[in-house]
Scaffold this motif. Structure first.
Motif, PDB file in Angstrom:
ATOM      1  N   THR A   8      71.316  13.178   4.955  1.00 44.44           N
ATOM      2  CA  THR A   8      70.066  12.524   4.552  1.00 44.44           C
ATOM      3  C   THR A   8      69.980  11.122   5.142  1.00 44.44           C
ATOM      4  O   THR A   8      70.872  10.309   4.929  1.00 44.44           O
ATOM      5  N   PRO A   9      68.901  10.824   5.881  1.00 44.06           N
ATOM      6  CA  PRO A   9      68.609   9.440   6.253  1.00 44.06           C
ATOM      7  C   PRO A   9      67.768   8.801   5.162  1.00 44.06           C
ATOM      8  O   PRO A   9      66.920   9.465   4.556  1.00 44.06           O
ATOM      9  N   CYS A  10      67.996   7.545   4.900  1.00 43.64           N
ATOM     10  CA  CYS A  10      67.265   6.877   3.819  1.00 43.64           C
ATOM     11  C   CYS A  10      66.741   5.540   4.313  1.00 43.64           C
ATOM     12  O   CYS A  10      67.493   4.737   4.871  1.00 43.64           O
ATOM     13  N   TYR A  11      65.439   5.319   4.116  1.00 42.83           N
ATOM     14  CA  TYR A  11      64.851   4.021   4.451  1.00 42.83           C
ATOM     15  C   TYR A  11      63.704   3.734   3.487  1.00 42.83           C
ATOM     16  O   TYR A  11      62.692   4.447   3.494  1.00 42.83           O
ATOM     17  N   ASN A  12      63.878   2.720   2.653  1.00 43.66           N
ATOM     18  CA  ASN A  12      62.848   2.331   1.676  1.00 43.66           C
ATOM     19  C   ASN A  12      62.304   3.544   0.922  1.00 43.66           C
ATOM     20  O   ASN A  12      61.094   3.760   0.828  1.00 43.66           O
ATOM     21  N   SER A  13      63.221   4.327   0.350  1.00 39.94           N
ATOM     22  CA  SER A  13      62.864   5.606  -0.261  1.00 39.94           C
ATOM     23  C   SER A  13      62.936   5.596  -1.779  1.00 39.94           C
ATOM     24  O   SER A  13      62.953   6.663  -2.405  1.00 39.94           O
ATOM     25  N   SER A  14      62.974   4.418  -2.388  1.00 44.26           N
ATOM     26  CA  SER A  14      63.224   4.331  -3.819  1.00 44.26           C
ATOM     27  C   SER A  14      62.175   5.056  -4.665  1.00 44.26           C
ATOM     28  O   SER A  14      62.478   5.529  -5.759  1.00 44.26           O
ATOM     29  N   LYS A  15      60.954   5.174  -4.176  1.00 44.87           N
ATOM     30  CA  LYS A  15      59.880   5.777  -4.970  1.00 44.87           C
ATOM     31  C   LYS A  15      60.179   7.221  -5.343  1.00 44.87           C
ATOM     32  O   LYS A  15      59.860   7.670  -6.455  1.00 44.87           O
ATOM     33  N   PHE A  16      60.792   7.973  -4.417  1.00 41.40           N
ATOM     34  CA  PHE A  16      61.020   9.399  -4.642  1.00 41.40           C
ATOM     35  C   PHE A  16      62.500   9.775  -4.643  1.00 41.40           C
ATOM     36  O   PHE A  16      62.843  10.934  -4.879  1.00 41.40           O
ATOM     37  N   LEU A  17      63.369   8.828  -4.400  1.00 44.10           N
ATOM     38  CA  LEU A  17      64.784   9.119  -4.172  1.00 44.10           C
ATOM     39  C   LEU A  17      65.453   9.784  -5.363  1.00 44.10           C
ATOM     40  O   LEU A  17      66.274  10.701  -5.199  1.00 44.10           O
ATOM     41  N   ARG A  18      65.113   9.359  -6.570  1.00 45.40           N
ATOM     42  CA  ARG A  18      65.772   9.941  -7.748  1.00 45.40           C
ATOM     43  C   ARG A  18      65.456  11.431  -7.879  1.00 45.40           C
ATOM     44  O   ARG A  18      66.320  12.230  -8.285  1.00 45.40           O
ATOM     45  N   GLU A  19      64.228  11.831  -7.556  1.00 49.51           N
ATOM     46  CA  GLU A  19      63.879  13.253  -7.612  1.00 49.51           C
ATOM     47  C   GLU A  19      64.654  14.041  -6.569  1.00 49.51           C
ATOM     48  O   GLU A  19      65.090  15.171  -6.828  1.00 49.51           O
ATOM     49  N   THR A  20      64.818  13.454  -5.392  1.00 44.36           N
ATOM     50  CA  THR A  20      65.591  14.113  -4.343  1.00 44.36           C
ATOM     51  C   THR A  20      67.042  14.267  -4.783  1.00 44.36           C
ATOM     52  O   THR A  20      67.648  15.335  -4.608  1.00 44.36           O
ATOM     53  N   CYS A  40      69.139   0.411   6.610  1.00 45.40           N
ATOM     54  CA  CYS A  40      68.778  -0.988   6.322  1.00 45.40           C
ATOM     55  C   CYS A  40      67.521  -1.091   5.459  1.00 45.40           C
ATOM     56  O   CYS A  40      66.573  -1.827   5.797  1.00 45.40           O
ATOM     57  N   SER A  41      67.501  -0.364   4.357  1.00 42.72           N
ATOM     58  CA  SER A  41      66.366  -0.424   3.441  1.00 42.72           C
ATOM     59  C   SER A  41      66.183  -1.830   2.879  1.00 42.72           C
ATOM     60  O   SER A  41      67.152  -2.566   2.667  1.00 42.72           O
ATOM     61  N   LYS A  42      64.915  -2.173   2.618  1.00 44.63           N
ATOM     62  CA  LYS A  42      64.589  -3.466   2.032  1.00 44.63           C
ATOM     63  C   LYS A  42      64.269  -3.340   0.542  1.00 44.63           C
ATOM     64  O   LYS A  42      64.010  -4.345  -0.118  1.00 44.63           O
ATOM     65  N   ASP A  43      64.265  -2.120   0.027  1.00 43.46           N
ATOM     66  CA  ASP A  43      64.038  -1.916  -1.395  1.00 43.46           C
ATOM     67  C   ASP A  43      65.386  -1.659  -2.080  1.00 43.46           C
ATOM     68  O   ASP A  43      66.442  -1.998  -1.544  1.00 43.46           O
ATOM     69  N   ASN A  44      65.383  -1.038  -3.237  1.00 39.69           N
ATOM     70  CA  ASN A  44      66.625  -0.818  -3.978  1.00 39.69           C
ATOM     71  C   ASN A  44      67.194   0.587  -3.801  1.00 39.69           C
ATOM     72  O   ASN A  44      67.874   1.115  -4.689  1.00 39.69           O
ATOM     73  N   SER A  45      66.925   1.203  -2.653  1.00 45.81           N
ATOM     74  CA  SER A  45      67.440   2.550  -2.387  1.00 45.81           C
ATOM     75  C   SER A  45      68.960   2.615  -2.510  1.00 45.81           C
ATOM     76  O   SER A  45      69.512   3.537  -3.122  1.00 45.81           O
ATOM     77  N   VAL A  46      69.651   1.641  -1.927  1.00 43.58           N
ATOM     78  CA  VAL A  46      71.117   1.640  -1.966  1.00 43.58           C
ATOM     79  C   VAL A  46      71.617   1.555  -3.404  1.00 43.58           C
ATOM     80  O   VAL A  46      72.571   2.252  -3.793  1.00 43.58           O
ATOM     81  N   ASP A  47      70.989   0.719  -4.211  1.00 42.82           N
ATOM     82  CA  ASP A  47      71.388   0.586  -5.616  1.00 42.82           C
ATOM     83  C   ASP A  47      71.237   1.911  -6.355  1.00 42.82           C
ATOM     84  O   ASP A  47      72.087   2.273  -7.187  1.00 42.82           O
ATOM     85  N   ILE A  48      70.157   2.632  -6.065  1.00 45.37           N
ATOM     86  CA  ILE A  48      69.932   3.922  -6.718  1.00 45.37           C
ATOM     87  C   ILE A  48      71.039   4.901  -6.343  1.00 45.37           C
ATOM     88  O   ILE A  48      71.595   5.595  -7.208  1.00 45.37           O
TER      89      ILE A  48
END
Length: 250
Positions: A8-20, A40-48
């Motif tokens: 999985t690649p992840c970039y600024n995906s916090s909006k839907f990441l938990r469902e994934t 290099c996401s700028k949101d909290n994707s890594v934290d999630i």
């Protein structure tokens, strides 16, 4: 070693990441590893991702933003599972996806397999009729349209080898599949809807008119076709792409 590696690649995906994440953790088949590369996401994707305590989930944070293909390649280098599959950070698998795909590949002795998938809005409500997988896919019929979707496909890396994505192309998935299908006679379809694809209003795959040139370069630069041959396949791809998204639900 796990049987299946999920990439999985992840970039600024916090909006839907938990469902994934929930869709992976809910899989009935559990012998997997999940390699996520954050681009290099700028949101909290890594934290999630880091908040999930599961040793099967392996997070890498890229040193610089390089795009989805680059992020997938970072993960791909570190896979240890025999079977490789992909899931973007905003898409969704049915709970039986891994189990049924693996069972199907074993039964059919398939090197590459793929299923139908639902095409949904951002809330996972049906938006367009389900994409029906062709019975078989070959290098030749894949030239005219990308009949494979990363989220509903799986291949056997023991038999095929790892197939990396070309970096710098917006059509990296199509190039990857073409290169893979140069190695094998065909891929086989599991005719069931096993995944859900979110169709965003800004999705690059929907803006066909903006990526005609990129698709042309798939044939010209990556397949080394002549100009005339590249134009022929680009026109076929554009026509088939229009048909792919033309039937909206009323």
């Amino acid at each position: 070693m796990p049987e299946i590696s999920i990439i999985t690649p992840c970039y600024n995906s916090s909006k839907f990441l938990r469902e994934t994440i929930d869709s992976v953790l809910s899989q009935t088949f559990t012998d997997w590893e999940w390699l996520i590369t954050d681009d290099c996401s700028k949101d909290n994707s890594v934290d999630i991702i880091q908040s999930i305590s599961d040793p099967r989930i392996k997070l890498t944070v890229a040193e610089k933003n390089g795009g989805a293909g680059h992020a997938r390649n970072i993960s791909l280098k570190n896979t240890s599972g025999r079977f490789i599959t992909f899931l973007d950070a905003d898409d969704f698998w049915n709970p039986e996806f891994l189990e049924e795909m693996l069972t199907f590949m074993t039964k059919e002795n398939a090197e590459l397999a793929y299923s139908n998938y639902a095409r949904c809005d951002e809330n996972l409500n049906p938006q367009i009729e389900d994409f029906k997988a062709d019975k078989t896919v070959t290098f030749q019929n894949l030239l005219k349209t990308c009949r494979l979707s990363l989220l509903s496909s799986m291949y056997d890396s023991k038999r095929v080898g790892k197939e990396y994505f070309p970096e710098g192309s917006k059509r990296e998935d199509h190039v990857m599949w073409l290169n893979l299908l140069k190695k094998i006679p065909e891929g086989k379809a599991l005719p069931k809807t096993m995944a859900k694809y979110r169709m965003h209003s800004t999705s690059i795959s929907r803006k066909k008119q903006n990526i005609i040139k990129d698709q042309y370069l798939v044939y010209k630069d990556f397949m080394n076709f002549s100009t005339a041959k590249s134009m022929y396949y680009t026109m076929n791809w554009a026509f088939n792409g229009f048909k792919k998204y033309s039937k909206l639900f009323n």
